[in-house]
Structure formats: C-alpha cells, structure tokens
Write a protein that holds these residues in place. Structure first.
Motif, PDB file in Angstrom:
ATOM      1  N   ILE A  53       0.831  -1.209   0.000  1.00 30.46           N
ATOM      2  CA  ILE A  53       0.000   0.000   0.000  1.00 30.46           C
ATOM      3  C   ILE A  53       0.864   1.258   0.000  1.00 30.46           C
ATOM      4  CG2 ILE A  53      -1.565   1.343   1.474  1.00 30.46           C
ATOM      5  CD1 ILE A  53      -3.006  -1.192   2.166  1.00 30.46           C
ATOM      6  N   SER A  54       2.057   1.161   0.586  1.00 31.24           N
ATOM      7  CA  SER A  54       2.943   2.323   0.665  1.00 31.24           C
ATOM      8  C   SER A  54       3.369   2.831  -0.708  1.00 31.24           C
ATOM      9  CB  SER A  54       4.185   1.980   1.492  1.00 31.24           C
ATOM     10  OG  SER A  54       4.871   0.864   0.929  1.00 31.24           O
ATOM     11  N   GLN A 110      -1.176  -5.323   4.610  1.00 29.76           N
ATOM     12  CA  GLN A 110      -0.976  -3.970   4.087  1.00 29.76           C
ATOM     13  C   GLN A 110      -0.558  -4.000   2.615  1.00 29.76           C
ATOM     14  OE1 GLN A 110      -1.374  -0.616   5.736  1.00 29.76           O
ATOM     15  NE2 GLN A 110      -2.796  -2.164   6.504  1.00 29.76           N
TER      16      GLN A 110
END
Length: 662
Positions: free
Chosen positions: A376-377, A416
C-alpha cells in the motif's frame, strides 16, 4: 452509470460507452413510504426542558415534519423519486381509490395521507398545512380505540408498492413507532406480521425502523421487530460488516433532540444506494471468479440542468430538441446512414465504418482482473485522479462470492497490500489500471457511548494514471526556506487550527450555493415567501480563530520581523535557512575566490559514464541536477546549454545512439 457529457457534439451518441443495462436494475428511481404510528403515547408532547432549544413536538408530529422535510428535498433534488405517507392506528380509514366514509374499509385504521407518487406541490402543501395547523392536525390525527394488526399494516404497504412502484429497484418502508411490542400477548398476530414482512422482502422492499423510546422505558427491538426488520447481513458468517447499519433509537426525553434526531436518522437513510455496476466478475485467475457490485459513495452534486418548456397548452410541457444535419454545399438534409465517422490524421480525414469503430473501442468484456499485488505504501496520494468506486460481494452470479471476498479483504488489510487490476466497467469502456485498496470499517463514538458506522468495510477501486497523464514537474531554480524559529512559530498556529480529530467531515458542510438554489426553487414551487439566506458553514469562524490562534499569529509576526532585521544586518542577508536562497555578493577583488568556487562546483558535477549509464537504464536521468548534466555533456563535447528537459534529451539520445551503433 456514465455521467452525461455536457460538451458532447450533436450526433456523437454512437461513440459513447454502452450504458448500464437498465433491465438489470429495473429502474434507478427510489420509492419511500413512511408508515407512522398514531397512538396516545405517540401524540403525547414531551415535558418541558430547561433549554431554550427544547421542542414541543409529539413523536407523530416530529415524524410528519421529518417526512415533510424529506419531501421538500426530493421534489427538487430527486424529481423522479416517489414518496408517500401512511398513518396507522387512526380512527379514520382511507386507502387509494376508496371512499373515506366506507363502512367496510379494506385496511381498517390505516389512513393513506399521501399516496405513493412523485411529490407534487399540492402534496407538499397538504402535509405542510397538517404539521403547521394544530386544528387540522387534531381533527385528522385521532387515535383508534382498537388495536391495529401490524400484519394488516404491512399488507397495506405491500399493496401500495405493488400498484404504484412495481418496477422500482429501490423500494423502502420507513416505520416510525415507539411501541416495541404491538402484539405482546398474541403469538398468532406476531407470526402473521413476520410472514407479511417476509413477503415485502421477497418483493424487494427494504424495511427501515426508526424507533422512539418512551420517557419511562427504552425500545427493545428483540420483542417484536427483530422478526420484522431483517439485518442486511450476508449469509456467510465470515463476511464483512453490512453496508447499511442499524438506526439509533430516538429518545423523547425532554423534547430537545427528538425532531433533530429523527431528521438526522431519516436523512442518513434517505439517499438510495446507487450501483455503478452490478454483478461484475472479479477474476483471480482462469476459471476462478466471483461477482461484485460497485457503488458510488462520493459524487459531486450539482443543480439539475434547466430545460425549455412550452406554456401555451393546458399545462406546461417540456420541449424536446431535434438535430438535423445538412450538406454544406447543397443544404440537403442528410440521413444518419449516409454519415461515417472520421479522424483527422496528417491533414486528412480518415473515415471508419461503424464496425471498425466498434472493433477499435472493444477491449473485451467488462471485468475486474487481478494482475498482481503491491504494498500500500507504493500508492502515492497524487495517484487519485478520479473518484474511487466502492465494491462489495454479490451472490447472484457466483455462490460463495462473499466468503472469497471476505478472505481477500482480510488478507489485504493484515498484510498492508493492495491489488493491481485490469478494470473495464462497461461494454466499450476504455480499460483502466486500478488499485484494489482495502478499506477498514470506520466508526465514530456518539454522545451516548455507542459507536456508529460511518464507513463500511470493503474494497475500493482507485483508477491509476497512465504515463500520458503525468505532467513534468516545474523546474524550481530558487527555493527560499524560512528559518527554523519561524517554522516553529507557524507549527503552533497550525496545531491550534486543526479540525476536530484532525479530519474533515463533509456531512457538516453543505454546499451553500446548492442549498440556496434549492431554497429559491422550493419557494417558487410552493408559493412561499422568498427565504433568507441560510447560514454558510464554509465561512471561517473568525472570532474562534482569533481566540484560539490570534496570539500565536502575532508572535509569528514578531518573529518574522526579527528575522527580517537580522537578514538586513547581514549585508543583504545569507540564504534564509538551509535551502538555496539569495546569494550574498562576493567582495570586490575576490575573483580568485569566485573562480575557486566554480572549480569546486565543476568537480562535483563530474559523473562517470558508468554512473550516467546506470541512471539511463533505470530512467533516472531526469532526477540528476542541471550542473551534473551540463558537466557530463561538456565532457562529451556536446552542447550544454538549454533547459533541463533539453539536457535530459541530449543525454538519452547519446546513449540510444550508442545502443544502436553497438
């Protein structure tokens, strides 16, 4: 549903994406029927409170005012939606097409105050008169001595929906009552009501309960309404939480919040959930698909487009426009079959047949195909070019979709990660590369300690930009950075002006231009006096700002003056802070020092061919500074003048020629 293209040239309808098949949704219109109880307890006004804002509305009166407020909104903002009001428990009985004085009414003690239909100005006026005229209210709203069968009330609602809105996809029944157990000692009546409720759900009608607690007791839904109002939970126990949350109980209390609470609860349910697409396949791999629905959660609201009307008939009629095409040289009318589509290329018009146009636009059937996963980063904030679409599982095409969807959602959240998908929303739609972003459920704590769902859990489709959509950043040659003391002072000002919970809540800021537009239209349609301008909640609250941050802003201003005086004392001032600022002129006769600085800069700008080649292979030439690019070009005997973009092109051309020539 594709948005209307306001700038579409006439005759370009054939090139549009294929619209969503309306037969799958029946209709995008919404039908809402209010069912309001009339009983001695519902007509009891609350006790006086200590506050000035305490209202004196009985629960029935507050419910009618809520229906009136919603009808006012719908008559203009959603002119195709239907609304109706049914009272039950009244002494008088009335049904559609039935004489009020009938000795044998079809539905005893049920009074159809406003039939389910598109609200007209007369309907709104009638309800307005009822809620504002106490004599008219007391004359009509008389509770019956006999107990009303809820099965009969639900069957009456069933008949209204069946006859008035048979093909509406969104049909909802709003029940407003303070009786949590209308058939306390009659199991047969309870069972009959549960059967009628199931009939409504089988018909596609969603039942929403707006409970009102009595001053001496709460409202226990388990006694009766748990069998009437179905929780919209998926069949799978591991599925995410439902999209629609239960409505909070409104309390009569001292009358302070009953009307506002009802209005808030009803407004939260007033807008039908609009599906952008239905039962679109979400493909994990070959022969592995589930079906999902896409919802428009956020959409900019604008005033409805004006239209031309003809007023010389018996009633106003909308004038429809007709487009006629003519030949430029002969002015002859041209038929549609004589026209071909063409694109201009190289100064010439290249014609295409409809079949060729169709094949050019066809990239396959509508699908959401997962092609990989990324952290997601890696999703930058600037990648949100278009509104995201909220997707949720559907069991209609593939049984087990909810379980697979829940597993994917849970895994993406825990790790994530986000999915990268190939997304075609409709037939003939252009393909989009999108991020499949996991969204967690969001809840806000209320004053009573309960948590209300503000955003359901699910997945978001975020369209990502292509390389053609990204523009080059502007070249910033001079950056003046404020000194640290000035930044520290401003940090305090910003902290004092943060929104509650550091989050923007759009529900608190209605569009002032849109609200004013609707208020004017409403006044004209209902022959009301022109209203005063409503409070514009987007205007800053200057007094509060001054109270919270005024002193800190003055301290920042004083610090700014001190820093400016210090800069002036430094003979033109050094660069302010660590960034590149205004350079201090070199003293006269210090030409040797200037030459030494230039030599050092040239040395720093030297880059080996290997380093530049690595930057070229990784598409990182543009990230290098201008002095570095100029130094490397001079070393190759190439022109080092021009803007950064030109320098980058020369470097890349040199390496490309080297690759071609071996």
């Amino acid at each position: 549903m594709a948005e209307d293209n306001k700038w579409r040239p006439p005759g370009d309808e054939d090139d549009d994406e294929e619209e969503v098949d309306e037969t799958a949704y029946k209709s995008v219109k919404d039908a809402v029927l209010f069912v309001i109880e009339v009983s001695p307890s519902m007509l009891t006004t609350p006790p006086y409170g200590d506050t000035r804002k305490a209202d004196r509305d009985s629960p029935t009166s507050a419910a009618l005012k809520s229906a009136y407020a919603l009808m006012q909104q719908r008559i203009i903002s959603n002119p195709n939606d239907m609304m109706g009001v049914l009272l039950y428990g009244t002494e008088r009985s009335k049904f559609s097409g039935e004489d009020e004085s009938s000795a044998n009414p079809a539905y005893p003690h049920c009074y159809l105050l406003s039939d389910l239909d598109v609200p007209a100005a007369e309907d709104v006026k009638a309800i307005k008169t009822l809620v504002e005229d106490e004599d008219e209210f007391e004359k009509l709203i008389v509770p019956s001595d006999e107990k009303v069968s809820m099965a009969n009330v639900l069957f009456c609602a069933n008949q209204i929906f069946t006859t008035k809105a048979p093909n509406f996809s969104s049909r909802r029944l709003f029940i407003v009552t303070n009786d949590d157990d209308p058939h306390a000692n009659d199991k047969a009546a309870k069972s009959s009501a549960a059967v009628r409720a199931k009939d409504l759900y089988d018909l596609g009608v969603a039942i929403e309960l707006f409970p009102i607690s009595k001053p001496d007791q709460g409202f226990d839904k388990r006694k009766f309404y748990d069998d009437i109002v179905y929780n919209q939970l998926p069949t799978d126990p591991e599925a995410p939480a439902p999209i629609s949350a239960a409505t909070k109980t409104s309390s009569t209390g001292d009358g302070i919040s009953l009307l506002s609470s009802l209005l808030s609860n009803i407004n939260s349910k007033a807008v039908a959930r609009r599906a952008l697409f239905s039962n679109l396949p979400l493909e994990f791999g070959p022969n592995f698909k589930i079906s999902v629905k896409g919802y428009i959660i956020f959409k900019r609201q604008e005033p409805k487009r004006s239209c031309y009307v003809w007023l010389n008939g018996e009633k106003a009629q909308i004038a429809t426009g007709i487009t006629t095409r003519t030949a430029e040289d002969t002015a002859r009318t041209i038929e549609k079959v004589e026209i071909k589509k063409a694109y201009k290329f190289g100064g010439e018009q290249i014609p295409f047949t409809p079949e060729e146009i169709s094949s050019l636009r066809n990239f396959g059937d509508p699908v959401i195909r997962i092609i990989g996963f990324k952290p997601i980063s890696m999703l930058p904030i600037w990648a949100n070019l278009k509104p995201a679409t909220f997707i949720y599982p559907s069991e209609e095409d593939y049984v087990g979709s909810t379980r697979v969807f829940a597993a994917l959602h849970k895994q993406l959240l825990s790790s994530q990660k986000m999915g990268v998908v190939w997304y075609i929303a409709r037939t003939n739609a252009a393909p989009v590369i999108a991020a499949l972003y996991p969204g967690a459920e969001q809840r806000d704590a209320d004053t009573d300690g309960t948590a209300t769902q503000t955003m359901p859990p699910g997945l978001w489709l975020i369209p990502l930009p292509y390389a053609d959509d990204i523009r080059q950043n502007p070249e910033i040659t001079t950056l003046i950075r404020a000194p640290e003391p000035l930044i520290d002072r401003m940090r305090t000002v910003v902290q004092q002006l943060q929104l509650p919970k550091a989050r923007y809540d759009p529900a608190k800021y209605p569009n002032p231009a849109l609200q004013w537009h609707y208020r004017i239209l409403q006044a004209l349609a209902l022959d009301e006096e022109l209203p005063e301008r409503a409070e514009d909640k987007t205007v800053p609250r200057y007094k509060q700002i001054d109270k919270r941050a005024g002193g800190y802003a003055l301290e920042w201003s004083q610090e700014l003056q001190e820093q400016h005086r210090a800069w002036e004392k430094a003979d033109g001032g050094p660069s302010m802070g660590t960034g590149a600022g205004i350079k201090r002129a070199a003293p006269a006769g210090d030409a040797e020092g200037a030459k030494r600085v230039k030599v050092e800069n040239d040395k720093q700008a030297e880059v080996e061919d290997g380093e530049m080649g690595k930057a070229f292979e990784e598409n990182g030439v543009r990230k290098l500074t201008v002095p570095v690019l100029q130094g490397w070009l001079r070393g190759k005997g190439l022109d080092a003048k021009g803007k950064k973009g030109e320098l980058v092109e020369r470097v890349e051309e040199w390496f490309e020629r080297k690759l071609v020539n071996g």
